[in-house]
Design a protein around this motif. Structure first.
Motif, PDB file in Angstrom:
ATOM      1  N   HIS A  42       0.850  -1.185   0.000  1.00  0.00           N
ATOM      2  CA  HIS A  42       0.000   0.000   0.000  1.00  0.00           C
ATOM      3  C   HIS A  42       0.887   1.237   0.000  1.00  0.00           C
ATOM      4  CE1 HIS A  42      -2.296  -3.313   1.869  1.00  0.00           C
ATOM      5  NE2 HIS A  42      -3.346  -2.793   1.203  1.00  0.00           N
ATOM      6  N   LYS A  43       0.416   2.269  -0.657  1.00  0.00           N
ATOM      7  CA  LYS A  43       1.231   3.474  -0.848  1.00  0.00           C
ATOM      8  C   LYS A  43       1.532   4.192   0.463  1.00  0.00           C
ATOM      9  CE  LYS A  43      -0.596   4.416  -5.486  1.00  0.00           C
ATOM     10  NZ  LYS A  43      -1.330   5.402  -6.318  1.00  0.00           N
ATOM     11  N   PHE A  44       0.521   4.391   1.291  1.00  0.00           N
ATOM     12  CA  PHE A  44       0.699   5.270   2.441  1.00  0.00           C
ATOM     13  C   PHE A  44       1.788   4.807   3.419  1.00  0.00           C
ATOM     14  CE2 PHE A  44      -0.346   6.654   6.756  1.00  0.00           C
ATOM     15  CZ  PHE A  44      -0.240   8.032   6.588  1.00  0.00           C
ATOM     16  N   PRO A  45       1.815   3.543   3.842  1.00  0.00           N
ATOM     17  CA  PRO A  45       2.892   3.144   4.777  1.00  0.00           C
ATOM     18  C   PRO A  45       4.292   3.375   4.204  1.00  0.00           C
ATOM     19  CG  PRO A  45       1.177   1.485   4.712  1.00  0.00           C
ATOM     20  CD  PRO A  45       0.894   2.427   3.579  1.00  0.00           C
ATOM     21  N   LEU A  46       4.443   3.247   2.878  1.00  0.00           N
ATOM     22  CA  LEU A  46       5.770   3.387   2.270  1.00  0.00           C
ATOM     23  C   LEU A  46       6.176   4.849   2.159  1.00  0.00           C
ATOM     24  CD1 LEU A  46       5.511   0.708  -0.600  1.00  0.00           C
ATOM     25  CD2 LEU A  46       6.514   0.445   1.674  1.00  0.00           C
ATOM     26  N   LEU A  47       5.305   5.681   1.594  1.00  0.00           N
ATOM     27  CA  LEU A  47       5.684   7.085   1.369  1.00  0.00           C
ATOM     28  C   LEU A  47       5.771   7.879   2.676  1.00  0.00           C
ATOM     29  CD1 LEU A  47       2.882   8.975   1.583  1.00  0.00           C
ATOM     30  CD2 LEU A  47       2.436   7.858  -0.595  1.00  0.00           C
ATOM     31  N   SER A  48       5.134   7.344   3.740  1.00  0.00           N
ATOM     32  CA  SER A  48       5.215   8.046   5.028  1.00  0.00           C
ATOM     33  C   SER A  48       6.536   7.802   5.753  1.00  0.00           C
ATOM     34  CB  SER A  48       4.063   7.609   5.933  1.00  0.00           C
ATOM     35  OG  SER A  48       4.168   6.234   6.251  1.00  0.00           O
ATOM     36  N   ARG A  49       7.342   6.862   5.250  1.00  0.00           N
ATOM     37  CA  ARG A  49       8.618   6.541   5.890  1.00  0.00           C
ATOM     38  C   ARG A  49       9.827   6.783   4.980  1.00  0.00           C
ATOM     39  NH1 ARG A  49       9.151   5.965  11.427  1.00  0.00           N
ATOM     40  NH2 ARG A  49       7.416   4.750  12.294  1.00  0.00           N
ATOM     41  N   SER A  50       9.606   6.891   3.683  1.00  0.00           N
ATOM     42  CA  SER A  50      10.735   6.956   2.757  1.00  0.00           C
ATOM     43  C   SER A  50      10.565   8.100   1.763  1.00  0.00           C
ATOM     44  CB  SER A  50      10.877   5.621   2.003  1.00  0.00           C
ATOM     45  OG  SER A  50      11.753   5.738   0.918  1.00  0.00           O
ATOM     46  N   GLY A  51      11.626   8.916   1.648  1.00  0.00           N
ATOM     47  CA  GLY A  51      11.592   9.992   0.671  1.00  0.00           C
ATOM     48  C   GLY A  51      11.660   9.478  -0.750  1.00  0.00           C
ATOM     49  N   VAL A  52      12.444   8.422  -0.971  1.00  0.00           N
ATOM     50  CA  VAL A  52      12.567   7.853  -2.322  1.00  0.00           C
ATOM     51  C   VAL A  52      11.242   7.251  -2.755  1.00  0.00           C
ATOM     52  CG1 VAL A  52      13.692   6.050  -3.682  1.00  0.00           C
ATOM     53  CG2 VAL A  52      15.039   7.447  -2.116  1.00  0.00           C
ATOM     54  N   MET A  53      10.606   6.503  -1.861  1.00  0.00           N
ATOM     55  CA  MET A  53       9.327   5.895  -2.219  1.00  0.00           C
ATOM     56  C   MET A  53       8.279   6.966  -2.474  1.00  0.00           C
ATOM     57  SD  MET A  53       9.906   2.701  -2.346  1.00  0.00           S
ATOM     58  CE  MET A  53       8.243   2.111  -2.510  1.00  0.00           C
ATOM     59  N   GLU A  54       8.350   8.055  -1.742  1.00  0.00           N
ATOM     60  CA  GLU A  54       7.390   9.151  -1.965  1.00  0.00           C
ATOM     61  C   GLU A  54       7.529   9.698  -3.371  1.00  0.00           C
ATOM     62  OE1 GLU A  54       5.998  13.218   0.342  1.00  0.00           O
ATOM     63  OE2 GLU A  54       8.125  12.695   0.261  1.00  0.00           O
ATOM     64  N   ARG A  55       8.744   9.934  -3.829  1.00  0.00           N
ATOM     65  CA  ARG A  55       8.942  10.478  -5.172  1.00  0.00           C
ATOM     66  C   ARG A  55       8.579   9.467  -6.246  1.00  0.00           C
ATOM     67  NH1 ARG A  55      13.698  12.324  -2.698  1.00  0.00           N
ATOM     68  NH2 ARG A  55      14.911  10.717  -3.773  1.00  0.00           N
ATOM     69  N   LEU A  56       8.968   8.196  -6.060  1.00  0.00           N
ATOM     70  CA  LEU A  56       8.686   7.175  -7.077  1.00  0.00           C
ATOM     71  C   LEU A  56       7.188   6.918  -7.213  1.00  0.00           C
ATOM     72  CD1 LEU A  56      11.521   4.562  -6.377  1.00  0.00           C
ATOM     73  CD2 LEU A  56      11.382   6.194  -8.262  1.00  0.00           C
ATOM     74  N   ILE A  57       6.493   6.926  -6.089  1.00  0.00           N
ATOM     75  CA  ILE A  57       5.038   6.714  -6.151  1.00  0.00           C
ATOM     76  C   ILE A  57       4.367   7.888  -6.847  1.00  0.00           C
ATOM     77  CG2 ILE A  57       2.959   6.574  -4.727  1.00  0.00           C
ATOM     78  CD1 ILE A  57       4.568   4.913  -2.723  1.00  0.00           C
ATOM     79  N   ALA A  58       4.848   9.096  -6.574  1.00  0.00           N
ATOM     80  CA  ALA A  58       4.276  10.278  -7.223  1.00  0.00           C
ATOM     81  C   ALA A  58       4.515  10.237  -8.720  1.00  0.00           C
ATOM     82  CB  ALA A  58       4.877  11.536  -6.617  1.00  0.00           C
ATOM     83  N   GLU A  59       5.689   9.810  -9.140  1.00  0.00           N
ATOM     84  CA  GLU A  59       6.001   9.747 -10.566  1.00  0.00           C
ATOM     85  C   GLU A  59       5.225   8.637 -11.264  1.00  0.00           C
ATOM     86  OE1 GLU A  59      10.165   9.214 -10.739  1.00  0.00           O
ATOM     87  OE2 GLU A  59      10.675  11.220  -9.963  1.00  0.00           O
ATOM     88  N   ALA A  60       5.005   7.508 -10.556  1.00  0.00           N
ATOM     89  CA  ALA A  60       4.341   6.367 -11.195  1.00  0.00           C
ATOM     90  C   ALA A  60       2.824   6.462 -11.164  1.00  0.00           C
ATOM     91  CB  ALA A  60       4.775   5.065 -10.508  1.00  0.00           C
ATOM     92  N   SER A  61       2.267   7.371 -10.350  1.00  0.00           N
ATOM     93  CA  SER A  61       0.810   7.475 -10.248  1.00  0.00           C
ATOM     94  C   SER A  61       0.238   8.106 -11.524  1.00  0.00           C
ATOM     95  CB  SER A  61       0.428   8.329  -9.040  1.00  0.00           C
ATOM     96  OG  SER A  61       0.849   7.701  -7.854  1.00  0.00           O
ATOM     97  N   ASP A  62      -0.842   7.565 -11.994  1.00  0.00           N
ATOM     98  CA  ASP A  62      -1.532   8.111 -13.166  1.00  0.00           C
ATOM     99  C   ASP A  62      -3.034   7.996 -12.916  1.00  0.00           C
ATOM    100  OD1 ASP A  62      -1.862   5.400 -13.370  1.00  0.00           O
ATOM    101  OD2 ASP A  62      -0.558   5.142 -15.113  1.00  0.00           O
ATOM    102  N   GLU A  63      -3.756   7.882 -13.966  1.00  0.00           N
ATOM    103  CA  GLU A  63      -5.203   7.803 -13.805  1.00  0.00           C
ATOM    104  C   GLU A  63      -5.620   6.538 -13.063  1.00  0.00           C
ATOM    105  OE1 GLU A  63      -6.893   8.119 -17.627  1.00  0.00           O
ATOM    106  OE2 GLU A  63      -6.257  10.196 -17.949  1.00  0.00           O
ATOM    107  N   GLU A  64      -4.812   5.478 -13.230  1.00  0.00           N
ATOM    108  CA  GLU A  64      -5.144   4.240 -12.522  1.00  0.00           C
ATOM    109  C   GLU A  64      -4.716   4.359 -11.068  1.00  0.00           C
ATOM    110  OE1 GLU A  64      -3.392   0.995 -14.540  1.00  0.00           O
ATOM    111  OE2 GLU A  64      -4.385   1.400 -16.460  1.00  0.00           O
TER     112      GLU A  64
END
Length: 630
Positions: A42-64
């Motif tokens: 799940h996105k939230f547990p990862l991006l709340s602890r990691s700066g890299v995961m936060e950026r990668l999730i933001a870049e990979a997020s799209d309409e889906e």
């Protein structure tokens, strides 16, 4: 092994084939690909602890709603990321010395700083490293071993350096001065007062002293690059060279199986702590060659640091593995420094060259001997006394140069039967030993005799040239007796041996007369002061009788030698009458002395000595009888 517990939730991760799923009841909205393993999270547990995961999730997020992220370079791979994911979800996990380095590097790679949550993974792993792992020998060693697979990340965070510094500090401290660190090494627990603890209760017993080699086996578990760095730090901390050399010896014996192939189980030169250790898969020949050359660079060139037998093992292995010429030369120099501690078995190294000119590597022994002689000259090694001085023969403590001379003579006798051993090579090795190093030439004579027996095709000139290596005056009576009857020796050498043997016998007879004179004088002196009893004179008579028997035996031996020389002279004269009247004169000049005059002189002296000796004995007997009558 110490550990630190993190998280409080129960494990909610399940593996299905090559995929991990989080069973929290909510559908996953991100897939993280790490190598061949995929994590459905799940996105939230990862991006709340990691700066890299936060950026990668933001870049990979799209309409889906569901996105996919790839992490190919995470330190430790899928196994480490599994622990990172559990940390992000707050699931229970344990930090240990085996995984803390991976997690610390992965946390740095993923930017899991305090900015993304208090008590984040970087802080947790750093705290465990500094307060637990680096204070314990076993844990520091285990953490250092895990640095091998991610050495670049570990070096960047100074984890490798910190572990090595911790190990070096503990190894350089005398373990007998304190008790607590030895508990970490696996010894009995101790109280601050130093007594052994049993179930937390002081028993009053003192722990056994620990030797300075207690860390050898643990350090040998490290890879060669890490082991080199550990040894370098230890040297910089001032650890004694003999301790460093002992560790290198242990490490080499563990990974170079050829070193102890020829060593006996009861080898007195090797310590029990240096016994070979069973290890995993053996190293390839190329890896063994690299290890051997690294040991050459790390091992100080100093006398007595390691056993001579171990150095010969390194040299043989270097020749078999075709190590660099500088590596082989350095091992030869180290052996040359302590050649007097070597044995004949050590010197008998097979020839591993492709040419196979000789059975044994004589050239290598020649170089080792040259190194020893050069060092002996620099250090001003004492020259032993000659055989005439009587101070070396039978002496319990021989000088190093004398011991080496005896060793080389024994080696020459062993290699002499080799029919491929050329005369110049044999002569060069024999002549390398200085004359003063041999109190007696019996060992050299034996080697020459074996060489002549194994090389019957040598010309007369070559035989004479070879026999010039030995000094006939330095042969014992037993060797002279053997040489006088040795048909393999040139005629000139036999005559010289006979001459010097007769000379030695004449000297011995003269010494007996001198003893007789001394006894006579001492008896008269003592009778003048205190008087003598009948028992004293009887003892003197018995001693004189023993001396007379000994002198008679010597006279008989001299007479036999004179007859042998006379017969030899007659044979030579017969040859002279056949080939020319001037032959005897030429032969006399060739031998370098006038045999006839010497024989006459010997006979005259012998007769004179016989008369003098008989007169002295009769005189002593007369005095004894007069004293007895009175």
């Amino acid at each position: 092994m110490a550990c630190m517990k993190l998280g409080s939730k129960t494990d909610a991760f399940q593996r299905q084939g090559q995929a991990w799923f989080c069973t929290t009841g909510l559908p996953s909205d991100v897939v993280v690909e790490v190598g061949e393993m995929s994590f459905h999270l799940h996105k939230f547990p990862l991006l709340s602890r990691s700066g890299v995961m936060e950026r990668l999730i933001a870049e990979a997020s799209d309409e889906e709603e569901k996105c996919s992220i790839c992490l190919p370079d995470i330190p430790g791979g899928a196994k480490t990321f599994e622990l990172v994911a559990k940390f992000c979800y707050g699931v229970k996990l344990e930090l240990t010395a085996s995984n803390v380095v991976y997690l610390r590097c992965a946390a740095e790679h993923l930017e899991m700083t305090e900015e993304y949550g208090e008590g984040n993974l970087i802080v947790q792993t750093e705290t465990f490293l500094n307060q637990v792992v680096l204070r314990n020998w076993k844990d520091s060693l285990r953490a250092l071993q895990t640095c091998d697979e991610i050495i670049s990340y570990a070096d960047e965070l100074n984890i490798t350096k910190r572990c090595i510094e911790s190990l070096a500090m503990k190894a350089s401290t005398d373990p007998n001065l304190f008790g607590w660190p030895m508990m970490e090494h696996g010894g009995p627990m101790q109280s601050p007062g130093g007594s052994v603890l049993w179930n937390g209760i002081s028993t009053g017993a003192k722990p056994k002293n620990t030797s300075s080699d207690w860390w050898y086996e643990d350090a040998s578990n490290l890879s060669l690059p890490l082991y080199k760095r550990l040894i370098s730090v230890m040297e910089s901390r001032g650890i004694r060279q003999e301790i460093i050399a002992g560790s290198l010896t242990f490490y080499a014996k563990r990974y170079l199986p050829g070193l102890y192939r020829r060593q006996g189980a009861n080898d007195s030169n090797s310590s029990t702590c240096l016994a070979p250790v069973a290890s995993g898969a053996p190293l390839s020949e190329e890896d063994q060659k690299i290890l051997l050359e690294e040991i050459d660079r790390l091992l100080p060139i100093q006398k007595g640091l390691v056993p001579t037998k171990f150095l010969f093992g390194l040299l043989r292995t270097a020749m078999i593995l075709r190590a660099s010429p500088s590596c082989i030369s350095n091992f030869e120099k180290r052996i040359g420094l302590q050649l007097d501690k070597a044995t004949l078995e050590d010197l008998l190294m097979p020839n591993f060259s492709y040419s196979m000119e000789t059975l044994y590597n004589v050239d290598c022994v020649q170089r080792i001997l040259e190194h020893f002689l050069a060092m002996d000259q620099i250090t001003g090694g004492a020259s032993p006394c000659s055989a005439d001085d009587g101070q070396i023969i039978g002496s319990p403590s021989l000088t190093p140069i004398t011991m080496v001379a005896k060793l080389i003579d024994g080696y020459l006798a062993e290699v002499a039967p080799d029919v491929n051993l050329k005369l110049p090579k044999f002569q060069a090795l024999a002549a390398s030993v200085p004359d003063y190093a041999r109190p007696l030439d019996d060992g050299l004579y034996r080697a020459i005799d074996i060489y002549l027996k194994s090389h019957p095709w040598l010309s007369e000139s070559d035989r004479e040239q070879l026999c010039r290596l030995m000094d006939c005056q330095k042969l014992s009576l037993e060797a002279c007796t053997h040489a006088a009857q040795n048909e393999r020796l040139p005629l000139r050498i036999v005559v010289q041996v006979l001459f010097f043997e007769q000379l030695q016998l004449r000297t011995s007879i003269a010494g007996c007369f001198l003893v007789s004179d001394n006894l006579d004088g001492s008896r008269q002196l003592r009778s003048g002061f205190t008087g003598s009893t009948e028992g004293g004179w009887a003892s003197a008579v018995r001693e004189n009788q023993v001396l007379k028997v000994g002198m008679d035996n010597m006279r008989m031996r001299v007479s036999e030698l004179e007859k042998e020389c006379s017969n030899m002279r007659q044979e030579i004269e017969k040859l002279g009458r056949v080939k020319g009247s001037s032959t005897w004169g030429n032969v006399s000049k060739k031998f370098g002395f006038k045999l006839k005059s010497q024989m006459c002189s010997a006979q005259e002296d012998s007769v004179s000595n016989q008369k003098n000796g008989s007169g002295k004995i009769e005189k002593l007997k007369g005095k004894a009888q007069e004293k007895h009558k009175s």
